[in-house]
Design an enzyme around this catalytic site. Structure first.
Site, PDB file in Angstrom:
ATOM      1  N   SER A 183    -122.964  77.352  -4.474  1.00 14.21           N
ATOM      2  CA  SER A 183    -124.430  77.296  -4.439  1.00 14.21           C
ATOM      3  C   SER A 183    -124.954  78.191  -3.331  1.00 14.21           C
ATOM      4  CB  SER A 183    -124.897  75.867  -4.217  1.00 14.21           C
ATOM      5  OG  SER A 183    -124.651  75.501  -2.866  1.00 14.21           O
ATOM      6  N   LYS A 184    -126.260  78.201  -3.204  1.00 14.47           N
ATOM      7  CA  LYS A 184    -126.906  79.064  -2.215  1.00 14.47           C
ATOM      8  C   LYS A 184    -126.326  78.896  -0.807  1.00 14.47           C
ATOM      9  CE  LYS A 184    -130.185  81.086  -4.724  1.00 14.47           C
ATOM     10  NZ  LYS A 184    -129.198  81.325  -5.809  1.00 14.47           N
ATOM     11  N   ARG A 185    -125.917  77.684  -0.504  1.00 16.02           N
ATOM     12  CA  ARG A 185    -125.375  77.428   0.829  1.00 16.02           C
ATOM     13  C   ARG A 185    -124.175  78.304   1.141  1.00 16.02           C
ATOM     14  NH1 ARG A 185    -122.695  73.416   1.348  1.00 16.02           N
ATOM     15  NH2 ARG A 185    -122.484  72.757  -0.808  1.00 16.02           N
ATOM     16  N   HIS A 186    -123.483  78.743   0.104  1.00 16.95           N
ATOM     17  CA  HIS A 186    -122.275  79.533   0.325  1.00 16.95           C
ATOM     18  C   HIS A 186    -122.570  81.002   0.532  1.00 16.95           C
ATOM     19  CE1 HIS A 186    -120.799  75.925  -1.865  1.00 16.95           C
ATOM     20  NE2 HIS A 186    -119.893  75.997  -0.927  1.00 16.95           N
ATOM     21  N   GLY A 187    -123.863  81.339   0.648  1.00 17.87           N
ATOM     22  CA  GLY A 187    -124.199  82.747   0.807  1.00 17.87           C
ATOM     23  C   GLY A 187    -124.304  83.398  -0.552  1.00 17.87           C
TER      24      GLY A 187
END
Length: 480
Positions: free
Chosen positions: A243-247
RNA sequence: GGCGCUAUCGUCUAGGGGACUAGGACGGGGCCCUCUCAAGGCCCAAACACGGGUUCGAAUCCCGUUAGCGCUACCA
């Protein structure tokens, strides 16, 4: 019969690496079998679908070299057929009108969950008489069409997982046509896959639990089942869904980061699929030749950016400078670095084996184009400090010695001879001559061999920069 | 909760009953090469989730347990 596969993204976001890999597997399968790849944009969610996203998906596929044979088709254009199929099931008694409102359903669900129970649709509308249905419809009461899930085994031989079995009794009767006459996902997909003669459905394994519903629909519609192949998900480094959290998760992000499309495709192919044996760098023709659905892993895979960068570096090193020209030029443009009239190829050759991304490479090219833009990094500063007065002194010796070389003689070989002779004559270690030059020209303690560096930077820029860096402020007085 | 899927080094994986002292790659560590780095060469650490079976023999087959994930919408 030639296999017909499809990639069916919804244009509700960017092209995710997971989606890209699903597309890649479909493409590989089509090319391996001589089949046809159909692209179908599933834009039935009017709220979230945008044309921009559609374009981004198309661009991403093109960038990766994934070519489709038919389409793009837009699912939204087939609303009439979806409705006809749903109504046919209704007419044949395989589905029924449901007058339950969303509010009623929601509150039933909430109540069930509050009591720790699983919500099941109780099938109350399935028991309505024909008269009741006619009456309520005539009264203008809105209704959906619900599919009557038969109590039978719903199983298939998945091409990657093997036999998967569900029981119809574990499934709720599900809505296939909304009260506004548009089809729900499972209905639309089956209707389209049938109409498009899809023989192999290769998709993410988050669809495994949709498959029994779709199988029931195929049966009700009297059509043979396609082969299903459910490919595993891609996870972030922490083992959670990407997800977005992973860059970076969109393929466009990797394009931005200076990843080459061939490297990205190679990396993605090996995430969840193995050609067998110890292969890592797999050229396109080999990839197509070796691809099989059986070679697909059952387990979810973690996306490791470090390995992607390594692989990208391998591709960069192997590519001739000529083919790196375009991406490097583009990046230099973004950096605002002019290079009119300069031949970039020798510079690219000088730095490519040490670069893992186009971005890195372009920055190194920029410094070699104009060494005065370099600033010493931490290790560079440390060397300047450590050498003290010798830093500037040795640079002056180098300027003196190399200044004797004619513009024509400014080549890697004579430069090396000159520097070695200088070191010997002055009783200096070669490193004490080379490292200051390297730091002066690049700011870094790491580069191609110094003589090649000097050759690539050229005589006037090299001498000017060396003199500049030999000035006292950079040497004996220490760092500013 | 129900249903389903999955389980080999930190990560990607090879492995389809004996060739397993479990192989390769990334990442990590060391040595060689060397003006530095990269590359290359050599080497090191690092895994079959757990428990039962089946079998002469199990990483491989079966069953449980555990853990992770997915679905359980008038989303896709």
């Amino acid at each position: 019969m030639v296999p017909r596969v499809r990639f069916a993204p919804s244009p509700t976001g960017f092209l995710h690496v997971g989606g890209a890999r699903t597309a890649l597997f479909n493409w590989l399968y089509a090319r391996h079998t001589g089949g046809v790849l159909v692209l179908r944009i599933e834009d039935t969610d009017r709220e979230r679908s945008t044309e921009t996203h559609t374009q981004v998906i198309l661009d991403g596929l093109g960038w990766l070299g994934i070519s489709c044979d038919e389409g793009p088709f837009f699912q939204g254009a087939y609303g009439d057929r979806h409705r006809d199929d749903a109504e046919r099931l209704l007419k044949e008694g395989k589905a029924y009108r449901c007058f339950c409102t969303r509010e009623e359903l929601d509150s039933q669900r909430a109540r069930a969950e509050a009591g720790g129970q699983a919500f099941r649709y109780d099938g109350r509308c399935a028991r309505l008489t024909a008269d009741e249905v006619a009456g309520r419809t005539a009264a203008g009461e809105p209704s959906t069409i619900r599919f009557r899930v038969p109590d039978e085994e719903l199983a298939w031989d998945d091409a990657v997982h093997g036999r998967i079995t569900f029981q119809g009794r574990d499934l709720d009767d599900f809505v296939i046509l909304r009260s506004d006459d548009t089809a729900i996902y499972n209905m639309a997909v089956v209707s389209d896959d049938i109409a498009m003669d899809i023989t192999h459905v290769i998709r993410g394994d988050d669809h495994i639990s949709n498959t029994p519903k779709q199988i029931a629909l195929y049966r009700a519609l009297g059509r043979p089942l396609p082969v299903f192949a459910h490919v595993p998900m891609i996870l972030g480094t922490d083992g959670k869904k990407l997800s977005k959290r992973h860059g970076a998760t969109a393929v466009g992000d990797y394009q931005e980061q200076g990843i080459l499309p061939l490297a990205m495709r190679n990396f993605l192919a090996l995430l969840g699929w193995s050609p067998g044996g110890d292969r890592e760098i797999v050229p396109e023709d080999e990839m197509i030749r070796l691809f099989t659905l059986e070679g697909i892993q059952k387990k979810a895979a973690v996306f490791d950016p470090a390995k992607l960068e390594w692989m990208n570096g391998e591709y960069i090193s192997a590519l001739p400078a000529e083919e790196l020209l375009e991406p490097v030029r583009r990046r230099l443009g973004q950096l605002g670095v002019g290079h009119e009239g300069r031949d970039l190829r020798p510079i690219i050759d000088a730095v490519k084996s040490r670069s893992r991304t186009i971005l890195e490479m372009a920055e190194r090219v920029a410094v070699r184009l104009d060494p005065s833009r370099s600033t010493p990094d931490a290790k560079g500063e440390a060397l300047i400090k450590k050498m003290g007065a010798a830093f500037g002194a040795n640079l002056r010796l180098v300027v003196q010695a190399l200044g004797a070389l004619s513009p024509d003689g400014w080549q890697a070989e004579p430069i090396l001879g000159t520097l070695k002779a200088l070191a010997e004559a002055r009783g200096l270690k070669l490193g004490d001559v080379m490292q200051p030059v390297r730091v002066a020209l690049t700011g870094s303690t790491v580069s191609e061999p110094v003589n090649e560096l000097l050759a690539v930077v050229g005589r006037p820029r090299s001498l000017a920069r060396l003199e500049e860096m030999a000035a006292p402020s950079h040497g004996e007085s220490g760092a500013a």
